[in-house]
Scaffold this motif. Structure first.
Motif, PDB file in Angstrom:
ATOM      1  N   LEU A 483     -11.762-108.407 -26.932  1.00 16.86           N
ATOM      2  CA  LEU A 483     -11.037-107.280 -26.346  1.00 16.86           C
ATOM      3  C   LEU A 483     -11.102-106.061 -27.264  1.00 16.86           C
ATOM      4  O   LEU A 483     -11.373-104.935 -26.816  1.00 16.86           O
ATOM      5  N   PHE A 484     -10.884-106.285 -28.553  1.00 13.41           N
ATOM      6  CA  PHE A 484     -10.856-105.138 -29.468  1.00 13.41           C
ATOM      7  C   PHE A 484     -12.241-104.742 -29.963  1.00 13.41           C
ATOM      8  O   PHE A 484     -12.500-103.566 -30.196  1.00 13.41           O
ATOM      9  N   SER A 485     -13.160-105.696 -30.081  1.00 12.06           N
ATOM     10  CA  SER A 485     -14.512-105.327 -30.517  1.00 12.06           C
ATOM     11  C   SER A 485     -15.275-104.627 -29.394  1.00 12.06           C
ATOM     12  O   SER A 485     -16.118-103.769 -29.656  1.00 12.06           O
ATOM     13  N   ALA A 486     -14.973-104.971 -28.158  1.00 14.08           N
ATOM     14  CA  ALA A 486     -15.739-104.430 -27.031  1.00 14.08           C
ATOM     15  C   ALA A 486     -15.081-103.211 -26.378  1.00 14.08           C
ATOM     16  O   ALA A 486     -15.778-102.385 -25.787  1.00 14.08           O
ATOM     17  N   TYR A 487     -13.755-103.076 -26.467  1.00 12.99           N
ATOM     18  CA  TYR A 487     -13.072-102.044 -25.685  1.00 12.99           C
ATOM     19  C   TYR A 487     -12.384-100.974 -26.532  1.00 12.99           C
ATOM     20  O   TYR A 487     -12.045 -99.913 -26.010  1.00 12.99           O
ATOM     21  N   TRP A 488     -12.117-101.258 -27.801  1.00 14.51           N
ATOM     22  CA  TRP A 488     -11.418-100.237 -28.592  1.00 14.51           C
ATOM     23  C   TRP A 488     -12.382 -99.106 -28.943  1.00 14.51           C
ATOM     24  O   TRP A 488     -13.444 -99.315 -29.519  1.00 14.51           O
ATOM     25  N   PHE A 518       3.504-104.270 -25.891  1.00 11.97           N
ATOM     26  CA  PHE A 518       4.618-105.227 -25.861  1.00 11.97           C
ATOM     27  C   PHE A 518       4.148-106.680 -25.934  1.00 11.97           C
ATOM     28  O   PHE A 518       4.955-107.589 -26.133  1.00 11.97           O
ATOM     29  N   PHE A 519       2.832-106.924 -25.816  1.00 11.33           N
ATOM     30  CA  PHE A 519       2.308-108.240 -26.170  1.00 11.33           C
ATOM     31  C   PHE A 519       2.136-108.355 -27.692  1.00 11.33           C
ATOM     32  O   PHE A 519       1.801-109.415 -28.197  1.00 11.33           O
ATOM     33  N   ASN A 520       2.337-107.242 -28.369  1.00  6.43           N
ATOM     34  CA  ASN A 520       2.216-107.172 -29.834  1.00  6.43           C
ATOM     35  C   ASN A 520       0.805-107.519 -30.299  1.00  6.43           C
ATOM     36  O   ASN A 520       0.606-108.194 -31.306  1.00  6.43           O
ATOM     37  N   TYR A 521      -0.185-107.018 -29.564  1.00  3.32           N
ATOM     38  CA  TYR A 521      -1.582-107.225 -29.915  1.00  3.32           C
ATOM     39  C   TYR A 521      -2.125-106.112 -30.817  1.00  3.32           C
ATOM     40  O   TYR A 521      -3.247-106.216 -31.307  1.00  3.32           O
ATOM     41  N   LEU A 522      -1.348-105.052 -31.023  1.00  2.00           N
ATOM     42  CA  LEU A 522      -1.802-103.908 -31.807  1.00  2.00           C
ATOM     43  C   LEU A 522      -1.079-103.848 -33.151  1.00  2.00           C
ATOM     44  O   LEU A 522       0.120-104.165 -33.220  1.00  2.00           O
ATOM     45  N   ASP A 523      -1.783-103.424 -34.180  1.00  2.00           N
ATOM     46  CA  ASP A 523      -1.092-103.152 -35.442  1.00  2.00           C
ATOM     47  C   ASP A 523      -0.350-101.821 -35.316  1.00  2.00           C
ATOM     48  O   ASP A 523      -0.477-101.104 -34.307  1.00  2.00           O
ATOM     49  N   GLU A 524       0.437-101.484 -36.305  1.00  2.00           N
ATOM     50  CA  GLU A 524       1.299-100.307 -36.201  1.00  2.00           C
ATOM     51  C   GLU A 524       0.496 -99.028 -36.010  1.00  2.00           C
ATOM     52  O   GLU A 524       0.891 -98.142 -35.235  1.00  2.00           O
ATOM     53  N   ALA A 525      -0.622 -98.913 -36.679  1.00  2.00           N
ATOM     54  CA  ALA A 525      -1.441 -97.697 -36.552  1.00  2.00           C
ATOM     55  C   ALA A 525      -1.972 -97.550 -35.136  1.00  2.00           C
ATOM     56  O   ALA A 525      -1.952 -96.445 -34.565  1.00  2.00           O
ATOM     57  N   LYS A 526      -2.455 -98.635 -34.550  1.00  2.00           N
ATOM     58  CA  LYS A 526      -2.974 -98.583 -33.182  1.00  2.00           C
ATOM     59  C   LYS A 526      -1.850 -98.313 -32.177  1.00  2.00           C
ATOM     60  O   LYS A 526      -2.044 -97.624 -31.174  1.00  2.00           O
ATOM     61  N   LYS A 527      -0.652 -98.878 -32.431  1.00  2.00           N
ATOM     62  CA  LYS A 527       0.478 -98.607 -31.540  1.00  2.00           C
ATOM     63  C   LYS A 527       0.783 -97.109 -31.485  1.00  2.00           C
ATOM     64  O   LYS A 527       0.969 -96.531 -30.403  1.00  2.00           O
ATOM     65  N   ALA A 558       9.504-100.333 -26.428  1.00  2.00           N
ATOM     66  CA  ALA A 558       9.105-101.156 -27.566  1.00  2.00           C
ATOM     67  C   ALA A 558       8.690-100.304 -28.757  1.00  2.00           C
ATOM     68  O   ALA A 558       8.753-100.753 -29.902  1.00  2.00           O
ATOM     69  N   LEU A 559       8.296 -99.053 -28.495  1.00  2.00           N
ATOM     70  CA  LEU A 559       7.934 -98.117 -29.553  1.00  2.00           C
ATOM     71  C   LEU A 559       9.116 -97.266 -30.007  1.00  2.00           C
ATOM     72  O   LEU A 559       8.954 -96.351 -30.820  1.00  2.00           O
ATOM     73  N   GLY A 560      10.307 -97.560 -29.468  1.00  6.35           N
ATOM     74  CA  GLY A 560      11.502 -96.833 -29.884  1.00  6.35           C
ATOM     75  C   GLY A 560      11.708 -95.503 -29.192  1.00  6.35           C
ATOM     76  O   GLY A 560      12.483 -94.666 -29.671  1.00  6.35           O
ATOM     77  N   GLU A 561      11.044 -95.313 -28.034  1.00  2.86           N
ATOM     78  CA  GLU A 561      11.125 -94.029 -27.328  1.00  2.86           C
ATOM     79  C   GLU A 561      12.164 -94.052 -26.204  1.00  2.86           C
ATOM     80  O   GLU A 561      11.940 -93.524 -25.120  1.00  2.86           O
ATOM     81  N   GLN A 562      13.329 -94.668 -26.470  1.00  3.51           N
ATOM     82  CA  GLN A 562      14.337 -94.780 -25.419  1.00  3.51           C
ATOM     83  C   GLN A 562      14.839 -93.427 -24.919  1.00  3.51           C
ATOM     84  O   GLN A 562      15.148 -93.277 -23.732  1.00  3.51           O
TER      85      GLN A 562
END
Length: 721
Positions: A483-488, A518-527, A558-562
């Motif tokens: 997913l990340f090697s092919a689509y990022w 929200f699946f928490n598949y990204l590190d903080e920088a990517k989020k 999930a990113l704190g943007e309430q």
């Protein structure tokens, strides 16, 4: 003194398990009643008098079932039997003649067994004695693989698969499963307009049930036109649902329509000598009470919450359905959201499991659930969520084989790259969005696939299937890596939408990116990159369905943007309220005007104005504002992380399997009461040192504060936001 001692002994013997009458309930082969009930419900859909059944495969129940249980009872007892179907009954393998309704079970160890055949209903039994009662500890099978050889000797090895019986809440002999009906209560219209030969009724809000014509008499035709809007009820040629009666009556009587309908407005037109005294309705509902609640300083948000709760109730029936007017079917994508809303409002686990089992059906698997590729993945993800919220291992253990066979089907449909790509018969849905490409290897489908494989790994561990747990975890990791090697795309700082013929497209959509957060598949920088370049980027195509707004706003929460989400909620759901909505819609586009809002699927009134996926504020406000979520199954440990989101104060409850968690939060204080079981952690930020007399506050590594919430205890924290 002796009398007191005698009374105490009698009381103790009465309270002891051996003395108390055990609870009997109707039982059946697990999953069969859900399939049978689902078939009945989903085949009630009509469109202007035309029967419209589902277009996917419907399975049937097994029509011959063995039931048995071993008992060890202190004395002989009389046992009553009530059965749906033809049956025999045996004790220790010896059959009684005929169809007995009562048998006597001798004292000691004995096996009671029944074999039941029923074609039109689910084979089911109700057994009631003092100790010998039917419940879900009985074992059942649809396939008895025992045999007797020419000498009369029984086989010495068994190939029969026994499961624990299914049950619900049919706890008397007089309430067989096949007789189940939802509750009804009679209600009057809030406004009635009468003209010669016609009646127009307004029931005040979106509702669901049977129209009842009171004091009906005469000869002629009666036409009933239903509308979620006034315009639809008056559009006799294009409204979605109708009823028609042909009368030749000399005496007055009341007449209730055969099928339920969704409506707010009803237009009734009649001719000849037909006369109708008045019209009412029988409101139909599942009697399940709210446990969750939410109130805040903003009255519009309070109204949004209330209408969302009403929307969910209308779509909570025998199952969680998509919408009450049109389909009234069980769709996996719709239901997966209803489950989440349910965990924060009703916590009604039986409706969750009924819905999941009705959708899954039986083996062999010949298509995706609802024929939609992403909907098979949602089914798996829903099991992941259900286990997290409920801790129900028994469900996973019972139905793990059905999970495996559906996953085997999905694995068999991978392409040469090990990814999912739509094949003949696969509907790649994603969302209702104009111009959205479904071609090639869509990143969103791979992301859901990875989560489905992770679910299988969790469930395999629950049933101690270690080899497959390892296999599923490895497959999930492989799909995520691809997913990340092919689509990022580093330039776009986002996952692109698809690959076609192995080549990534340049197109960026919100779907895979927001789920990855929200699946928490990204590190903080990517989020943070996704937040900036996708979620808050007006150049990325906007989402217009509440279905995907749900997930978009969850990602932002999930990113704190309430605070941003509060504004979006008020604009989007508040926009529907401003147009007079009394339940939330299937789709809302603020650029549309007037009756344009009611059109969809090329039909003037095709849009559902009461759609389950419109009720997502329940979930968002419970999980991300009150901030309550399980960390381990069944809230054994849980987090409370309240966020005001620009509101002055919030107050509410979140249900758990063992009581509710209560949360109040303002800029100065937080008040929390823990659930009756489990251990919570209150986490919050404060500009000043917080104070709590009921517990010790500790500082976290990132500068926040935490407080342990013990079961059933209340805490008050003074702090500065």
């Amino acid at each position: 003194m002796k009398k007191s001692l005698l009374f105490a002994c009698l009381l103790l013997s009465f309270l002891s398990p051996g003395f108390a009458q055990k609870q009997a309930t109707w039982i059946w082969y697990p999953g069969d009643y859900e399939v049978w009930l689902g078939n009945n419900m989903q085949n009630r859909r009509t469109e202007r008098g035309t029967f419209l059944p589902p277009f996917w495969k419907l399975d049937s129940h097994y029509n011959l079932i063995d039931f048995h249980k071993d008992f060890d009872i202190p004395e002989a007892e009389e046992v009553e039997l009530t059965v749906e179907g033809r049956y025999n009954v045996k004790i220790d393998g010896k059959a009684f003649p005929g169809f007995p309704t009562k048998i006597t079970v001798p004292a000691g160890k004995h096996r009671v067994s029944l074999k039941v055949f029923c074609q039109d209903r689910v084979p089911a039994i109700f057994v009631k004695g003092k100790n010998v009662v039917s419940d879900n500890s009985w074992l059942v099978t649809f396939e008895d693989k025992e045999w007797i050889d020419e000498t009369g000797k029984a086989s010495d090895q068994s190939g029969t698969t026994w499961l624990k019986a299914g049950s619900w809440n049919f706890n008397t002999a007089q309430t067989p499963p096949s007789a189940f009906r939802l509750n009804t209560t009679e209600q009057a219209a809030v406004k009635t307009e009468r003209k010669p030969g016609s009646i127009l009724l307004d029931f005040g809000k979106e509702t669901f049930g049977f129209i009842k014509l009171n004091g009906l008499t005469g000869k002629g035709k009666v036409m009933i036109y239903y509308g979620e809007s006034r315009e639809e009820a008056l559009a006799t040629e294009t409204c979605e649902t109708t009823d028609e009666l042909h009368l030749a009556m000399t005496q007055k009587r009341d007449s209730v329509m055969e099928l339920t309908k969704a409506f707010r407005y009803v237009s009734i037109q009649f001719d000849g000598s037909v006369s109708i005294d008045n019209v009412s309705m029988l409101y139909e509902y599942l009697p399940v009470a709210d446990r969750g609640s939410f109130r805040c300083s903003d009255e519009q948000i309070n109204k949004i919450y209330d209408v969302a709760a009403y929307t969910l109730h209308l779509n909570t029936r025998e199952f969680f359905i998509d919408g009450i007017k049109r389909d009234r079917w069980v769709w996996s994508g719709d239901a997966s959201q209803s489950y989440l809303m349910n965990y924060y409002l009703l916590f009604d686990s039986p409706t969750v499991t009924r819905t999941m089992l009705a959708m899954r059906g039986k083996d062999p698997v010949t298509s995706h659930i609802n024929t939609i590729m992403d909907y098979s993945s949602y089914w798996f993800i829903s099991i992941y969520d259900y286990y997290l919220y409920s801790g129900d291992k028994a469900f996973v253990q019972q139905f793990y084989p059905r999970m495996q066979s559906l996953m085997d089907y999905m694995l068999a449909r991978r392409n040469k790259n090990g990814l999912l790509e739509g094949l003949a018969g696969d509907w790649v849905f994603i969302d209702w969005a104009e111009g959205l490409s479904k071609k090639g290897e869509v990143s969103f489908e791979q992301l859901l696939f990875a989560r489905s494989l992770e679910t299988m790994a969790v469930c395999a561990n629950i049933v101690n299937d270690v080899p497959n747990a390892t296999k599923y975890a490895k497959l999930a990791a492989d799909v995520k890596q691809t997913l990340f090697s092919a689509y990022w795309n580093e330039q776009k700082q986002a996952l692109v939408h698809s690959r076609i013929n192995g080549v990534p497209t340049e197109n960026v959509t919100r779907y895979a990116n927001m789920f990855a957060i929200f699946f928490n598949y990204l590190d903080e920088a990517k989020k943070q990159a996704v937040k900036k370049h996708v979620l808050l980027n007006p150049d990325v195509p906007r989402i217009t369905t509440p279905y995907m707004r749900f997930y978009e706003l969850e990602a932002l929460c999930a990113l704190g943007e309430q605070t941003y989400v509060t504004k979006e909620m008020k604009a989007y759901w508040g926009g529907m309220l401003d147009l007079g909505a009394t339940s939330f819609w299937e789709e809302y586009n603020p650029t549309k005007k007037g009756a344009e809002h009611y059109a969809m699927y090329g039909r003037e009134f095709g849009k559902s104005l009461c759609h389950a996926w419109g009720a997502s504020p329940i979930y968002l406000l419970g999980k991300y504002y009150l901030g309550v979520k399980p960390l381990t199954p069944a809230y054994d440990t849980y987090l409370i992380e309240p966020q005001l989101g620009g509101l002055a104060w919030i107050d509410g409850k979140v249900p758990t399997p063992d009581g509710d968690v209560s949360v109040y939060c303002s800029a100065k204080d937080i008040r929390v009461t823990g659930a009756a079981a489990g251990t919570g952690t209150l986490r919050f930020a404060s500009k000043a040192k917080p104070i709590c007399k009921q517990g010790a506050i500790r500082t976290t590594s990132d500068g926040k504060f935490e407080l342990t919430i013990e079961k059933g205890k209340s805490y008050v924290v003074s702090y500065k936001l």
